[in-house]
Design an enzyme around this catalytic site. Structure first.
Site, PDB file in Angstrom:
ATOM      1  N   LYS A 182      34.640   5.231 -21.662  1.00  0.00           N
ATOM      2  CA  LYS A 182      33.718   6.330 -21.969  1.00  0.00           C
ATOM      3  C   LYS A 182      34.524   7.613 -21.974  1.00  0.00           C
ATOM      4  CE  LYS A 182      29.132   6.617 -22.465  1.00  0.00           C
ATOM      5  NZ  LYS A 182      28.221   5.525 -22.861  1.00  0.00           N
TER       6      LYS A 182
HETATM    7  P1  NAD Z   1      20.923  12.029 -27.877  1.00  0.00           P
HETATM    8  O1  NAD Z   1      21.866  13.134 -27.708  1.00  0.00           O
HETATM    9  O2  NAD Z   1      20.631  11.520 -29.244  1.00  0.00           O
HETATM   10  O3  NAD Z   1      19.521  12.421 -27.183  1.00  0.00           O
HETATM   11  C1  NAD Z   1      19.427  12.827 -25.846  1.00  0.00           C
HETATM   12  C2  NAD Z   1      17.986  13.201 -25.555  1.00  0.00           C
HETATM   13  O4  NAD Z   1      17.855  13.458 -24.157  1.00  0.00           O
HETATM   14  C3  NAD Z   1      17.519  14.466 -26.267  1.00  0.00           C
HETATM   15  O5  NAD Z   1      16.188  14.293 -26.711  1.00  0.00           O
HETATM   16  C4  NAD Z   1      17.578  15.530 -25.171  1.00  0.00           C
HETATM   17  O6  NAD Z   1      16.670  16.586 -25.383  1.00  0.00           O
HETATM   18  C5  NAD Z   1      17.171  14.696 -23.971  1.00  0.00           C
HETATM   19  N1  NAD Z   1      17.574  15.317 -22.706  1.00  0.00           N
HETATM   20  C6  NAD Z   1      18.782  15.838 -22.374  1.00  0.00           C
HETATM   21  N2  NAD Z   1      18.737  16.373 -21.144  1.00  0.00           N
HETATM   22  C7  NAD Z   1      17.479  16.152 -20.671  1.00  0.00           C
HETATM   23  C8  NAD Z   1      16.807  16.484 -19.466  1.00  0.00           C
HETATM   24  N3  NAD Z   1      17.440  17.124 -18.469  1.00  0.00           N
HETATM   25  N4  NAD Z   1      15.514  16.113 -19.337  1.00  0.00           N
HETATM   26  C9  NAD Z   1      14.861  15.469 -20.332  1.00  0.00           C
HETATM   27  N5  NAD Z   1      15.445  15.140 -21.499  1.00  0.00           N
HETATM   28  C10 NAD Z   1      16.732  15.486 -21.658  1.00  0.00           C
HETATM   29  O7  NAD Z   1      21.456  10.839 -26.945  1.00  0.00           O
HETATM   30  P2  NAD Z   1      21.209   9.275 -27.100  1.00  0.00           P
HETATM   31  O8  NAD Z   1      22.321   8.707 -27.884  1.00  0.00           O
HETATM   32  O9  NAD Z   1      19.801   9.006 -27.491  1.00  0.00           O
HETATM   33  O10 NAD Z   1      21.459   8.797 -25.590  1.00  0.00           O
HETATM   34  C11 NAD Z   1      20.417   8.863 -24.622  1.00  0.00           C
HETATM   35  C12 NAD Z   1      20.798   7.991 -23.434  1.00  0.00           C
HETATM   36  O11 NAD Z   1      20.986   6.641 -23.872  1.00  0.00           O
HETATM   37  C13 NAD Z   1      22.101   8.374 -22.734  1.00  0.00           C
HETATM   38  O12 NAD Z   1      21.967   8.095 -21.356  1.00  0.00           O
HETATM   39  C14 NAD Z   1      23.115   7.438 -23.365  1.00  0.00           C
HETATM   40  O13 NAD Z   1      24.237   7.233 -22.534  1.00  0.00           O
HETATM   41  C15 NAD Z   1      22.273   6.186 -23.506  1.00  0.00           C
HETATM   42  N6  NAD Z   1      22.767   5.248 -24.510  1.00  0.00           N
HETATM   43  C16 NAD Z   1      22.923   5.612 -25.810  1.00  0.00           C
HETATM   44  C17 NAD Z   1      23.352   4.682 -26.742  1.00  0.00           C
HETATM   45  C18 NAD Z   1      23.459   5.011 -28.213  1.00  0.00           C
HETATM   46  O14 NAD Z   1      23.691   4.073 -29.003  1.00  0.00           O
HETATM   47  N7  NAD Z   1      23.296   6.235 -28.638  1.00  0.00           N
HETATM   48  C19 NAD Z   1      23.658   3.376 -26.333  1.00  0.00           C
HETATM   49  C20 NAD Z   1      23.477   3.029 -25.002  1.00  0.00           C
HETATM   50  C21 NAD Z   1      23.027   3.978 -24.105  1.00  0.00           C
END
Ligand code: NAD
Length: 515
Positions: A182
């Site tokens: 990561k």
């Molecule tokens: P993203 O950047 O597309 O979206 C993040 C979202 O979280 C946004 O809507 C943002 O407003 C919200 N957010 C941020 N801080 C916040 C807070 N303090 N309170 C409430 N909401 C908040 O990110 P993503 O890719 O959707 O990733 C989201 C989560 O999923 C992360 O933990 C990431 O590690 C995990 N994840 C993502 C993937 C992927 O394929 N993108 C895969 C596995 C895990």
């Protein structure tokens, strides 16, 4: 002379995000009687790369503090061709492109300028800045390091170590031939322009070039990064290579037109939904009409919400970094997706202000009556307090590490079921593997093919974890849990870790250690 050994009391390790997250690892390692040397190998990352990336930050217009506005109330408005000169940033600042000032009629006093319809701004001269960057390569015993790139103001070594280790467990659970990594940059992307973020991304990949590659370390999107960022990274890595096409698999999560996979964009959300379907089947729960809360409406949260809404679930409230929207009869999810993701005016890409829904507070969000909660934002959101007030039957962890150990204990005490992140959000990395395979084979699979493979993969690994948790060694056409059950029942998080560790440990035990 006998040398006296000084008795030392063992030092108590300070609790950090990493040590907290590793509690599950150590619990599972104890339960399977993990070989002590394997435990040592896995308890710290292989490599921790910490470095700096620099950037020429452009000139800015920053809103003037309210208390200073009186002094400039007579300042005449300047006429600037706003479309060209001023690039709005999500944090309320503007990037000032000097070229467009050539044809402007401007008045500046003490560095302050009035922009019609926008107000008073201070001109701040651009300058080079440095940003702390990371790539943590946790383990590669099962295959190349694999893990996302996060751009966020609150990242740290401790956090990336946690997330990198989590990738090692997740790739093992998904049974794909990758390890865990990561990384990212400590920055608030809302305060920078697209061009600035591009420069930083290129610089980040430039510095890491020797440590990356389709068979070495493969980044993917994570918080605040996306297919566009992956395209820049791929270009930076492949530029100058004699056979650039052979290196397309250096990143995943690319646009489908440049070697990305069909289905990758929604894969993480889709994987969450496949897990929820299995939970519903096991519990005789009817998903049609089920009430769902979603935290985070980015890649993962919005995809999960769209898929569940299409299946007849009601998404009753969504919380993100800037607000919460609530509609008891269920939100119009396609309209919400459009409002957040296809709306150039919505620079923060937030659900806040969505018409047709009520705004509620974050603490009210947690207490909305619902069946399923999908945290899909950042880590550590469901702590003991939140665990006490949620009114759901199931927490399906779309985000990485959204539940603290305290939160876990409280949810378990309240008999609220949990699908842990390392299986719930493994859909993303699973389809990343399909993307990587398609790149190696120069193939392009259909969305149906990708999704049916994903469904089989997630559901069969989910079944293994459920059997380990219930201690029901079973062999079916699609899975065989006899090797993994321990002769006692377990919680789902520990069960998932058992599956990961048994798969990883096999490599060390069968291959041995290089000296
Ligand atoms: P993203 O950047 O597309 O979206 C993040 C979202 O979280 C946004 O809507 C943002 O407003 C919200 N957010 C941020 N801080 C916040 C807070 N303090 N309170 C409430 N909401 C908040 O990110 P993503 O890719 O959707 O990733 C989201 C989560 O999923 C992360 O933990 C990431 O590690 C995990 N994840 C993502 C993937 C992927 O394929 N993108 C895969 C596995 C895990």
């Amino acid at each position: 002379m006998r040398v006296m050994r000084k008795e030392s009391t063992p030092k108590k390790e300070k609790s950090t995000i990493y040590t907290e997250a590793m509690e599950t690892f150590h619990r599972a390692a104890d339960l399977i009687g993990m070989h002590p040397r394997v435990r040592l190998e896995l308890s710290e990352p292989d490599f921790e790369h910490i470095f700096y990336v620099t950037l020429d930050v452009r000139d800015r217009l920053v809103p003037l503090d309210e208390e200073d506005e009186e002094r400039f109330k007579d300042l005449p408005a300047s006429s600037v061709k706003a479309g060209e000169a001023l690039e709005p940033l999500a944090n309320g600042d503007f990037v000032l492109h000097r070229r467009a000032l050539l044809a402007a009629d401007i008045t500046v006093r003490e560095g302050v300028i009035r922009i019609p319809n926008r107000g008073l701004f201070v001109m701040v001269k651009g300058e080079p800045r440095k940003f702390k960057a990371y790539r943590i390569q946790h383990n590669q015993v099962r295959g190349p390091y694999k893990g996302g790139i996060r751009y966020h103001k609150d990242v740290s070594l401790d956090l990336f170590k946690t997330l990198a280790a989590e990738m090692t467990w997740k790739t093992a659970i998904a049974d794909i031939p990758f390890g865990g990594a990561k990384g990212g940059i400590r920055i608030d992307p809302q305060a920078f322009s697209k061009e600035e973020m591009e420069h930083l991304t290129l610089r980040y990949m430039y510095k890491l070039r020797n440590m990356m590659g389709p068979f070495l370390d493969i980044p993917a999107p994570d918080v605040n990064t996306n297919a566009e960022i992956m395209a820049m990274m791929m270009r930076q890595f492949t530029d100058g290579q004699r056979m650039p096409h052979a290196f397309r698999g250096v990143v995943t999560g690319k646009d489908v037109r440049i070697g990305g996979s069909e289905g990758r964009l929604k894969a993480t959300g889709q994987g969450v939904v496949f897990c929820i379907e299995e939970w519903a089947r096991d519990n005789g729960f009817q998903l049609r009409g089920a009430r769902v809360l979603v935290q985070g409406f980015g890649n993962v949260g919005s995809a999960a919400a769209e898929i569940l809404a299409a299946m007849g679930c009601k998404i009753v409230a969504v919380n993100d970094a800037n607000g919460t929207v609530h509609r008891d009869q269920g939100l119009d999810v396609p309209a919400l997706v459009k409002y957040v993701h296809d709306n150039p005016e919505n620079l923060k890409k937030t659900v806040a202000g969505f018409p047709g829904a009520a705004a509620i507070s974050k603490s009210d969000f947690w207490q909305v009556d619902a069946d399923i909660l999908i945290p899909a934002a950042l880590g550590g959101e469901i702590d003991g307090n939140v665990g006490e007030i949620v009114k759901v039957k199931l927490v399906a962890e779309g985000a990485n590490g959204p539940t603290t150990p305290d939160g876990d204990r409280v949810l378990a005490g309240r008999k609220i079921d949990l699908i842990p992140d390392i299986i719930a959000n493994a859909g993303g990395v699973t389809v990343s593997y399909y993307e990587w395979l398609q790149n190696q084979r120069m193939e392009h699979w259909t969305e149906q093919e990708v999704n049916s493979r994903l469904e089989r993969a997630i559901k069969s690994n989910y079944a293994l974890i459920r059997d380990i948790a219930r201690d029901r060694p079973t062999k079916t056409m699609t899975h065989d849990s006899r090797r993994y059950c321990l002769g006692r029942t377990l919680d789902m998080r520990t069960a998932a870790m058992i599956l990961a560790l048994k798969r990883i440990e096999a490599h060390y035990l069968l291959e041995g250690f290089s000296q």
